[in-house]
Design a protein around this motif. Structure first.
Motif, short mmCIF file in Angstrom:
data_model
loop_
_atom_site.label_atom_id
_atom_site.label_comp_id
_atom_site.label_asym_id
_atom_site.label_seq_id
_atom_site.Cartn_x
_atom_site.Cartn_y
_atom_site.Cartn_z
N SER A 42 0.89 -1.16 0.00
CA SER A 42 0.00 0.00 0.00
C SER A 42 0.92 1.20 0.00
O SER A 42 2.12 1.09 0.25
CB SER A 42 -0.88 0.03 1.26
OG SER A 42 -1.78 -1.04 1.26
N ILE A 43 0.37 2.37 -0.25
CA ILE A 43 1.14 3.60 -0.14
C ILE A 43 0.62 4.35 1.08
O ILE A 43 -0.59 4.49 1.26
CB ILE A 43 1.02 4.45 -1.42
CG1 ILE A 43 1.62 3.67 -2.61
CG2 ILE A 43 1.72 5.80 -1.23
CD1 ILE A 43 1.44 4.34 -3.95
N GLU A 44 1.56 4.79 1.90
CA GLU A 44 1.22 5.47 3.14
C GLU A 44 1.76 6.89 3.10
O GLU A 44 2.92 7.11 2.76
CB GLU A 44 1.85 4.71 4.30
CG GLU A 44 1.71 5.37 5.66
CD GLU A 44 2.50 4.60 6.71
OE1 GLU A 44 1.96 3.64 7.25
OE2 GLU A 44 3.67 5.00 6.94
N ILE A 47 -3.92 6.28 3.61
CA ILE A 47 -3.52 5.05 2.94
C ILE A 47 -4.13 5.03 1.54
O ILE A 47 -5.32 5.30 1.36
CB ILE A 47 -3.96 3.80 3.74
CG1 ILE A 47 -3.45 3.87 5.20
CG2 ILE A 47 -3.50 2.53 3.05
CD1 ILE A 47 -1.95 3.89 5.36
N LEU A 48 -3.27 4.67 0.59
CA LEU A 48 -3.68 4.58 -0.81
C LEU A 48 -3.28 3.22 -1.36
O LEU A 48 -2.36 2.58 -0.84
CB LEU A 48 -2.98 5.65 -1.64
CG LEU A 48 -3.19 7.10 -1.21
CD1 LEU A 48 -2.11 7.56 -0.25
CD2 LEU A 48 -3.23 8.00 -2.42
N ASP A 49 -3.96 2.78 -2.42
CA ASP A 49 -3.52 1.57 -3.10
C ASP A 49 -2.36 1.93 -4.04
O ASP A 49 -2.02 3.11 -4.18
CB ASP A 49 -4.67 0.86 -3.81
CG ASP A 49 -5.30 1.65 -4.94
OD1 ASP A 49 -4.67 2.58 -5.49
OD2 ASP A 49 -6.44 1.33 -5.31
N GLY A 62 -2.74 4.66 -6.54
CA GLY A 62 -2.89 6.04 -6.08
C GLY A 62 -4.29 6.42 -5.65
O GLY A 62 -4.61 7.60 -5.52
N ASN A 63 -5.13 5.44 -5.41
CA ASN A 63 -6.50 5.70 -4.94
C ASN A 63 -6.53 5.72 -3.42
O ASN A 63 -6.04 4.78 -2.78
CB ASN A 63 -7.46 4.63 -5.44
CG ASN A 63 -7.49 4.58 -6.95
OD1 ASN A 63 -7.87 5.53 -7.59
ND2 ASN A 63 -7.07 3.46 -7.51
N LEU A 64 -7.10 6.78 -2.84
CA LEU A 64 -7.27 6.82 -1.39
C LEU A 64 -8.19 5.68 -0.95
O LEU A 64 -9.24 5.47 -1.55
CB LEU A 64 -7.88 8.15 -0.95
CG LEU A 64 -6.97 9.37 -1.02
CD1 LEU A 64 -7.80 10.64 -0.91
CD2 LEU A 64 -5.93 9.33 0.08
N ILE A 65 -7.78 4.96 0.08
CA ILE A 65 -8.64 3.94 0.68
C ILE A 65 -9.39 4.67 1.80
O ILE A 65 -8.88 4.83 2.90
CB ILE A 65 -7.81 2.76 1.26
CG1 ILE A 65 -6.80 2.23 0.24
CG2 ILE A 65 -8.74 1.68 1.79
CD1 ILE A 65 -7.39 1.59 -0.98
N THR A 66 -10.57 5.15 1.49
CA THR A 66 -11.26 6.10 2.36
C THR A 66 -11.52 5.57 3.77
O THR A 66 -11.47 6.32 4.72
CB THR A 66 -12.58 6.58 1.73
OG1 THR A 66 -13.40 5.45 1.41
CG2 THR A 66 -12.30 7.38 0.47
N ILE A 93 3.55 13.43 -7.56
CA ILE A 93 4.89 13.03 -8.01
C ILE A 93 5.42 11.85 -7.22
O ILE A 93 5.87 10.86 -7.82
CB ILE A 93 5.85 14.23 -8.04
CG1 ILE A 93 5.42 15.19 -9.14
CG2 ILE A 93 7.30 13.77 -8.25
CD1 ILE A 93 6.18 16.49 -9.20
N PRO A 94 5.40 11.87 -5.88
CA PRO A 94 5.95 10.70 -5.19
C PRO A 94 5.17 9.41 -5.49
O PRO A 94 5.78 8.35 -5.62
CB PRO A 94 5.89 11.06 -3.71
CG PRO A 94 5.11 12.31 -3.61
CD PRO A 94 5.06 12.94 -4.95
N ILE A 95 3.87 9.50 -5.64
CA ILE A 95 3.11 8.29 -5.97
C ILE A 95 3.44 7.82 -7.38
O ILE A 95 3.58 6.62 -7.62
CB ILE A 95 1.60 8.51 -5.76
CG1 ILE A 95 1.32 8.60 -4.26
CG2 ILE A 95 0.78 7.39 -6.41
CD1 ILE A 95 -0.10 8.93 -3.89
N ALA A 96 3.61 8.75 -8.31
CA ALA A 96 4.02 8.37 -9.66
C ALA A 96 5.39 7.71 -9.65
O ALA A 96 5.62 6.74 -10.37
CB ALA A 96 4.01 9.59 -10.59
N LEU A 97 6.30 8.21 -8.82
CA LEU A 97 7.63 7.60 -8.72
C LEU A 97 7.55 6.19 -8.15
O LEU A 97 8.18 5.26 -8.66
CB LEU A 97 8.54 8.47 -7.85
CG LEU A 97 8.96 9.82 -8.46
CD1 LEU A 97 9.62 10.70 -7.41
CD2 LEU A 97 9.86 9.61 -9.66
N ILE A 98 6.76 6.00 -7.10
CA ILE A 98 6.58 4.67 -6.51
C ILE A 98 5.94 3.75 -7.55
O ILE A 98 6.38 2.61 -7.75
CB ILE A 98 5.72 4.74 -5.23
CG1 ILE A 98 6.51 5.43 -4.10
CG2 ILE A 98 5.24 3.35 -4.80
CD1 ILE A 98 5.68 5.79 -2.88
#
Length: 141
Positions: A44-46, A66-68, A71-75, A92-97
């Motif tokens: 996940s992305i935190e 928390i996002l998947d 890059g979608n927020l897990i509401t 940008i950081p989510i695109a890099l990940i």
């Protein structure tokens, strides 16, 4: 041959047969969809708030969004109120990940924008408040 992962993705987003054919051009999108589908069960992305002061949306130190991996927020795993100005800085950081995962690389080994701030400069600079978050891929529980 189109993988099951790509077929499921195409169905989920509603591609026509023609769009699916176009989607395959270049191969980079196929690689990304396949690798992100594999990473989705592992990461996940935190975005963790590491600094907050006078935030109108109530963001506070220790709070996590928390996002998947797409890059979608897990509401259900986010605060009730989320500031659009803060979240806009996640791009940008989510695109890099996302890119690193799609290339089979360690997702957190990028150089820039591990930490991002909302664009508000704080009351001292004629703004209102300020928030900083650390963004990283984390193992899923």
């Amino acid at each position: 041959m189109i993988s099951d992962k790509v077929t499921r993705y195409a169905q989920r987003v509603g591609y026509t047969a023609e769009e699916l054919e176009t989607f395959q051009e270049g191969g980079h999108r196929l690689r990304q969809v396949n690798r992100l589908a594999e990473a989705a069960s592992r990461y996940s992305i935190e975005a963790e708030v590491i600094k907050a002061r006078n935030c109108n949306s109530g963001h506070c130190v220790g709070q996590k969004l928390i996002l998947d991996v797409d890059g979608n927020l897990i509401t259900k795993l986010c605060p009730k109120k989320v500031c659009v100005y803060l979240v806009s800085q996640f791009t940008i950081p989510i695109a890099l990940i996302n890119e690193r995962l799609s290339e089979g690389l360690e997702p957190n080994e990028f150089h820039f924008m591990r930490l991002v701030r909302c664009p508000d400069a704080g009351v001292e600079c004629l703004g209102y408040g300020e928030v900083m978050v650390k963004i990283q891929a984390v193992p899923r529980k």
